[in-house]
Design a protein around this motif. Structure first.
Motif, PDB file in Angstrom:
ATOM      1  N   ALA A 194      37.848   1.187  12.350  1.00 58.12           N
ATOM      2  CA  ALA A 194      37.755   2.635  12.538  1.00 58.12           C
ATOM      3  C   ALA A 194      36.299   3.099  12.514  1.00 58.12           C
ATOM      4  CB  ALA A 194      38.553   3.359  11.459  1.00 58.12           C
ATOM      5  N   GLU A 195      35.446   2.333  11.837  1.00 59.35           N
ATOM      6  CA  GLU A 195      34.018   2.658  11.796  1.00 59.35           C
ATOM      7  C   GLU A 195      33.298   2.105  13.017  1.00 59.35           C
ATOM      8  OE1 GLU A 195      32.191   1.901   7.828  1.00 59.35           O
ATOM      9  OE2 GLU A 195      34.133   0.950   7.424  1.00 59.35           O
ATOM     10  N   GLU A 196      33.630   0.862  13.380  1.00 63.25           N
ATOM     11  CA  GLU A 196      32.966   0.203  14.505  1.00 63.25           C
ATOM     12  C   GLU A 196      33.864  -0.922  15.001  1.00 63.25           C
ATOM     13  OE1 GLU A 196      28.486  -1.481  15.578  1.00 63.25           O
ATOM     14  OE2 GLU A 196      29.211  -1.521  13.504  1.00 63.25           O
ATOM     15  N   ALA A 197      34.063  -0.978  16.301  1.00 68.74           N
ATOM     16  CA  ALA A 197      34.904  -2.027  16.888  1.00 68.74           C
ATOM     17  C   ALA A 197      34.332  -3.399  16.570  1.00 68.74           C
ATOM     18  CB  ALA A 197      35.019  -1.832  18.396  1.00 68.74           C
ATOM     19  N   LEU A 198      35.218  -4.399  16.491  1.00 71.01           N
ATOM     20  CA  LEU A 198      34.779  -5.734  16.105  1.00 71.01           C
ATOM     21  C   LEU A 198      33.716  -6.266  17.051  1.00 71.01           C
ATOM     22  CD1 LEU A 198      35.091  -8.240  14.309  1.00 71.01           C
ATOM     23  CD2 LEU A 198      36.907  -9.016  15.834  1.00 71.01           C
ATOM     24  N   GLU A 199      33.921  -6.092  18.362  1.00 72.78           N
ATOM     25  CA  GLU A 199      32.974  -6.641  19.326  1.00 72.78           C
ATOM     26  C   GLU A 199      31.617  -5.947  19.291  1.00 72.78           C
ATOM     27  OE1 GLU A 199      35.709  -3.750  21.549  1.00 72.78           O
ATOM     28  OE2 GLU A 199      35.832  -5.233  19.930  1.00 72.78           O
ATOM     29  N   ASP A 200      31.536  -4.773  18.623  1.00 75.06           N
ATOM     30  CA  ASP A 200      30.252  -4.057  18.517  1.00 75.06           C
ATOM     31  C   ASP A 200      29.533  -4.356  17.205  1.00 75.06           C
ATOM     32  OD1 ASP A 200      30.715  -2.843  20.976  1.00 75.06           O
ATOM     33  OD2 ASP A 200      31.779  -1.146  20.064  1.00 75.06           O
ATOM     34  N   GLN A 201      30.210  -5.000  16.297  1.00 74.51           N
ATOM     35  CA  GLN A 201      29.611  -5.275  14.991  1.00 74.51           C
ATOM     36  C   GLN A 201      28.675  -6.482  15.070  1.00 74.51           C
ATOM     37  OE1 GLN A 201      32.201  -5.417  11.573  1.00 74.51           O
ATOM     38  NE2 GLN A 201      33.653  -3.961  12.475  1.00 74.51           N
ATOM     39  N   VAL A 202      27.623  -6.422  14.290  1.00 71.61           N
ATOM     40  CA  VAL A 202      26.684  -7.539  14.142  1.00 71.61           C
ATOM     41  C   VAL A 202      26.423  -7.739  12.650  1.00 71.61           C
ATOM     42  CG1 VAL A 202      24.375  -8.438  14.622  1.00 71.61           C
ATOM     43  CG2 VAL A 202      25.578  -7.089  16.362  1.00 71.61           C
ATOM     44  N   PHE A 203      26.584  -8.971  12.195  1.00 72.69           N
ATOM     45  CA  PHE A 203      26.245  -9.280  10.809  1.00 72.69           C
ATOM     46  C   PHE A 203      24.962 -10.094  10.798  1.00 72.69           C
ATOM     47  CE2 PHE A 203      26.432 -12.443   7.307  1.00 72.69           C
ATOM     48  CZ  PHE A 203      26.241 -11.553   6.260  1.00 72.69           C
ATOM     49  N   ARG A 204      23.948  -9.561  10.124  1.00 70.75           N
ATOM     50  CA  ARG A 204      22.652 -10.235  10.049  1.00 70.75           C
ATOM     51  C   ARG A 204      22.371 -10.609   8.588  1.00 70.75           C
ATOM     52  NH1 ARG A 204      18.295 -10.228  13.468  1.00 70.75           N
ATOM     53  NH2 ARG A 204      19.293  -8.575  14.697  1.00 70.75           N
ATOM     54  N   TRP A 205      21.952 -11.865   8.399  1.00 67.21           N
ATOM     55  CA  TRP A 205      21.663 -12.364   7.054  1.00 67.21           C
ATOM     56  C   TRP A 205      20.238 -12.901   7.030  1.00 67.21           C
ATOM     57  CZ3 TRP A 205      23.509 -11.950   2.353  1.00 67.21           C
ATOM     58  CH2 TRP A 205      23.122 -12.868   1.370  1.00 67.21           C
ATOM     59  N   GLU A 206      19.450 -12.451   6.053  1.00 65.08           N
ATOM     60  CA  GLU A 206      18.050 -12.872   5.957  1.00 65.08           C
ATOM     61  C   GLU A 206      17.817 -13.671   4.692  1.00 65.08           C
ATOM     62  OE1 GLU A 206      15.830  -9.232   6.069  1.00 65.08           O
ATOM     63  OE2 GLU A 206      15.650  -9.286   8.257  1.00 65.08           O
ATOM     64  N   ARG A 207      16.780 -14.521   4.738  1.00 63.73           N
ATOM     65  CA  ARG A 207      16.377 -15.258   3.537  1.00 63.73           C
ATOM     66  C   ARG A 207      14.898 -15.598   3.630  1.00 63.73           C
ATOM     67  NH1 ARG A 207      19.637 -20.849   4.690  1.00 63.73           N
ATOM     68  NH2 ARG A 207      18.055 -21.966   5.883  1.00 63.73           N
ATOM     69  N   ASP A 208      14.326 -15.811   2.479  1.00 62.84           N
ATOM     70  CA  ASP A 208      12.912 -16.184   2.391  1.00 62.84           C
ATOM     71  C   ASP A 208      12.843 -17.709   2.274  1.00 62.84           C
ATOM     72  OD1 ASP A 208      10.259 -16.651   1.770  1.00 62.84           O
ATOM     73  OD2 ASP A 208      10.100 -14.932   0.417  1.00 62.84           O
ATOM     74  N   VAL A 238       5.388 -11.180  12.625  1.00 58.35           N
ATOM     75  CA  VAL A 238       5.812  -9.892  12.091  1.00 58.35           C
ATOM     76  C   VAL A 238       6.466 -10.045  10.722  1.00 58.35           C
ATOM     77  CG1 VAL A 238       7.283  -7.870  12.482  1.00 58.35           C
ATOM     78  CG2 VAL A 238       6.124  -8.995  14.416  1.00 58.35           C
ATOM     79  N   SER A 239       7.270 -11.079  10.562  1.00 57.13           N
ATOM     80  CA  SER A 239       8.016 -11.251   9.309  1.00 57.13           C
ATOM     81  C   SER A 239       8.063 -12.722   8.935  1.00 57.13           C
ATOM     82  CB  SER A 239       9.444 -10.710   9.455  1.00 57.13           C
ATOM     83  OG  SER A 239      10.204 -11.009   8.305  1.00 57.13           O
ATOM     84  N   GLU A 240       7.895 -12.982   7.645  1.00 55.72           N
ATOM     85  CA  GLU A 240       8.000 -14.353   7.161  1.00 55.72           C
ATOM     86  C   GLU A 240       9.430 -14.734   6.803  1.00 55.72           C
ATOM     87  OE1 GLU A 240       5.340 -14.663   3.882  1.00 55.72           O
ATOM     88  OE2 GLU A 240       3.540 -14.747   5.150  1.00 55.72           O
ATOM     89  N   LEU A 241      10.362 -13.765   6.925  1.00 53.00           N
ATOM     90  CA  LEU A 241      11.761 -14.036   6.604  1.00 53.00           C
ATOM     91  C   LEU A 241      12.466 -14.713   7.772  1.00 53.00           C
ATOM     92  CD1 LEU A 241      12.790 -10.685   4.861  1.00 53.00           C
ATOM     93  CD2 LEU A 241      12.017 -12.807   3.792  1.00 53.00           C
ATOM     94  N   TRP A 242      13.423 -15.573   7.455  1.00 55.07           N
ATOM     95  CA  TRP A 242      14.315 -16.147   8.448  1.00 55.07           C
ATOM     96  C   TRP A 242      15.583 -15.295   8.481  1.00 55.07           C
ATOM     97  CZ3 TRP A 242      14.357 -22.184   7.491  1.00 55.07           C
ATOM     98  CH2 TRP A 242      13.055 -22.671   7.676  1.00 55.07           C
ATOM     99  N   SER A 243      16.223 -15.256   9.647  1.00 52.71           N
ATOM    100  CA  SER A 243      17.472 -14.503   9.737  1.00 52.71           C
ATOM    101  C   SER A 243      18.439 -15.207  10.681  1.00 52.71           C
ATOM    102  CB  SER A 243      17.219 -13.068  10.218  1.00 52.71           C
ATOM    103  OG  SER A 243      16.771 -13.068  11.564  1.00 52.71           O
ATOM    104  N   PRO A 255      25.580 -18.392  16.822  1.00 54.89           N
ATOM    105  CA  PRO A 255      24.790 -17.386  16.103  1.00 54.89           C
ATOM    106  C   PRO A 255      23.318 -17.497  16.481  1.00 54.89           C
ATOM    107  CG  PRO A 255      25.407 -19.183  14.649  1.00 54.89           C
ATOM    108  CD  PRO A 255      26.168 -19.400  15.926  1.00 54.89           C
ATOM    109  N   LEU A 256      22.631 -16.366  16.444  1.00 54.78           N
ATOM    110  CA  LEU A 256      21.208 -16.343  16.783  1.00 54.78           C
ATOM    111  C   LEU A 256      20.389 -16.558  15.520  1.00 54.78           C
ATOM    112  CD1 LEU A 256      21.171 -13.316  19.251  1.00 54.78           C
ATOM    113  CD2 LEU A 256      21.282 -15.762  19.802  1.00 54.78           C
ATOM    114  N   VAL A 257      19.536 -17.572  15.527  1.00 52.61           N
ATOM    115  CA  VAL A 257      18.704 -17.898  14.371  1.00 52.61           C
ATOM    116  C   VAL A 257      17.263 -17.536  14.701  1.00 52.61           C
ATOM    117  CG1 VAL A 257      17.884 -19.722  12.849  1.00 52.61           C
ATOM    118  CG2 VAL A 257      20.250 -19.770  13.689  1.00 52.61           C
ATOM    119  N   TYR A 258      16.660 -16.735  13.807  1.00 49.98           N
ATOM    120  CA  TYR A 258      15.262 -16.336  13.976  1.00 49.98           C
ATOM    121  C   TYR A 258      14.470 -16.873  12.791  1.00 49.98           C
ATOM    122  CZ  TYR A 258      17.407 -12.969  17.159  1.00 49.98           C
ATOM    123  OH  TYR A 258      18.141 -12.374  18.156  1.00 49.98           O
TER     124      TYR A 258
END
Length: 446
Positions: free
Chosen positions: A389-403, A336-341, A328-331
């Protein structure tokens, strides 16, 4: 009960207050000696429990509610037993009275809805199960008790009959308060035996007791020269169980043999058709287990699919979980933003299946054909759900942010596929995003 507001014996009432998001739950030991687990992260909604209000608006006490409802029924059945020598009257009045009590009071089936619809629902379910159960009860009476166990007991034996037969009947019928609290075993299936602590030891002990009991009863039948008909009967019964076991072991159609406790009672009741004191005890106990099983759960199949054996959010036994495409990519915080994701991408379903084929086999390929989407839980709360049906699995991205100024505790991630009916399948192992921003994948996560 853990908060000490109510007790198992007297009931009680209290007040639940929502407090919103909360961090770090500590373990402890509360009322009724209930232990709670700690949790070092947060939930989006939490609550506290307080004792009932005092003075104006005080909650009514419900002390000994179960006992108060049980006492009249027990006195009624014991009174009839002490006053009659008729096996027919004793059997059917006890059966009907206790069946109604279990179905409406002591162990009613689960129903939902407004409070003014619950009793009508319970009555409807009760009569749905009572009519066929009464027919089975009549067959049991005519074959196991009318001319054997309860036959011609004189009035001088009414007290002994009441204590041995009717007392055991109540113990079996109230098994949710008696046997189930003593024995950590609810269902005889391979999955449940592996999941319930102490279940195997309990099963061994039960088998030992049943073996000794059957041996004693067989000896009693041998003395009366009635062994051969019962050997023929149980050869047929054991043959049927063997066929069910072979079907279960072979995995034919993912079916499993399940011996419900009321089925076990039916299997053993013919061995009580003899007039001895132990037979009175065994017959009452087994009839009580039959009543409890049907009044609470209803009639059920002895050969069932894995789905039918699930309880609530129990495991499906699926072999597939979404596979993360790389790390997973950790930012962390930027100008620009003080949030981590943290962001996750997944591999295509067929790639996941190909990598797991040695483990999952053909059943895994069948499971893959039924997959409809993906679900993500953070701290055991579903935070993402999207269908292919909405978006193929390989095209989906789940992003989670926190302060990071607010959230300094770890957060736990788990993934699952969505099945044909939109329900989540089994979730993966846990991946942990620690408070300092580092990531660690636990066993079974990828």
């Amino acid at each position: 009960m853990h908060a000490g507001v109510i007790s198992d014996a007297r009931g009680g009432c209290g007040m639940v207050t929502l407090i919103g998001e909360y961090y770090s739950f500590f373990p402890g030991r509360g009322g009724e000696d209930i232990k709670s687990l700690g949790f070092d992260s947060h939930f989006p909604m939490s609550f506290t429990i307080h004792p009932a209000l005092t003075g104006h608006g005080q909650c009514p006490q419900m002390e000994m509610k179960t006992f108060r409802s049980l006492l009249p029924t027990v006195l009624l059945t014991f009174g009839i037993s002490l006053l009659t020598t008729s096996a027919t009257i004793l059997w059917f009045t006890s059966f009907l009275t206790i069946f109604i009590h279990v179905g409406l009071v002591s162990d009613p089936p689960n129903v939902a809805g407004p409070s003014d619809t619950i009793l009508p629902q319970l009555i409807s379910i009760l009569f749905e199960r009572l009519l066929p159960a009464t027919f089975v009860s009549a067959v049991l009476f005519w074959t196991c008790s009318r001319s054997t166990t309860l036959r011609a007991i004189p009035a001088s034996g009414n007290l002994e009959k009441t204590i041995l037969w009717l007392g055991s009947l109540w113990i079996g019928a109230l098994s949710n308060f008696t046997l189930e609290s003593w024995i950590p075993l609810s269902r005889l299936s391979a999955h449940d035996l592996s999941q319930q602590p102490g279940a195997v030891a309990a099963l061994v002990a039960i088998v030992a007791v049943i073996t000794v009991t059957v041996a004693y009863q067989a000896y009693s039948f041998w003395l009366e020269r009635r062994v051969l008909p019962y050997l023929a009967l149980y050869s047929f019964i054991l043959g049927g169980i063997a066929v069910g076991a072979i079907v279960s072991i072979s995995g034919l159609g993912t079916l499993e043999l399940r011996i419900h406790h009321y089925v076990l009672a039916l299997l053993l009741l013919p061995l009580t058709s003899i007039q001895t004191r132990p037979a009175l005890v065994y017959q009452g106990l087994l009839l009580g287990l039959f009543i409890n099983g049907i009044a609470r759960w209803g009639f059920d199949s002895v050969i069932q699919t894995a789905e039918a054996l699930r309880r609530g959010d129990g495991l499906f036994g699926t072999s597939l979980v979404p596979a993360v495409d790389g790390q997973p990519l950790v930012y962390l915080a930027t100008e620009v933003s003080e949030l981590w994701s943290i962001a996750f991408k997944w591999k295509e379903v067929n790639d996941t299946l190909a990598a797991l084929m040695p483990q999952v086999g053909e059943r895994g390929r069948e499971e893959a054909d039924k997959l409809q989407g993906v679900s993500v839980m953070v701290n055991d709360v579903e935070r993402h759900r999207k269908f292919f049906a909405e978006e193929a699995l390989e095209d989906q991205v789940f992003r989670w942010e926190r302060d990071p100024r607010v959230v300094t505790t770890p957060e736990y991630f788990r993934f699952a596929f969505l099945g044909e009916d939109g329900r989540s399948m089994d979730y993966s192992g846990v991946g942990t995003w620690f408070g300092n921003g580092t990531w660690s994948a636990g066993p079974g996560f990828y």
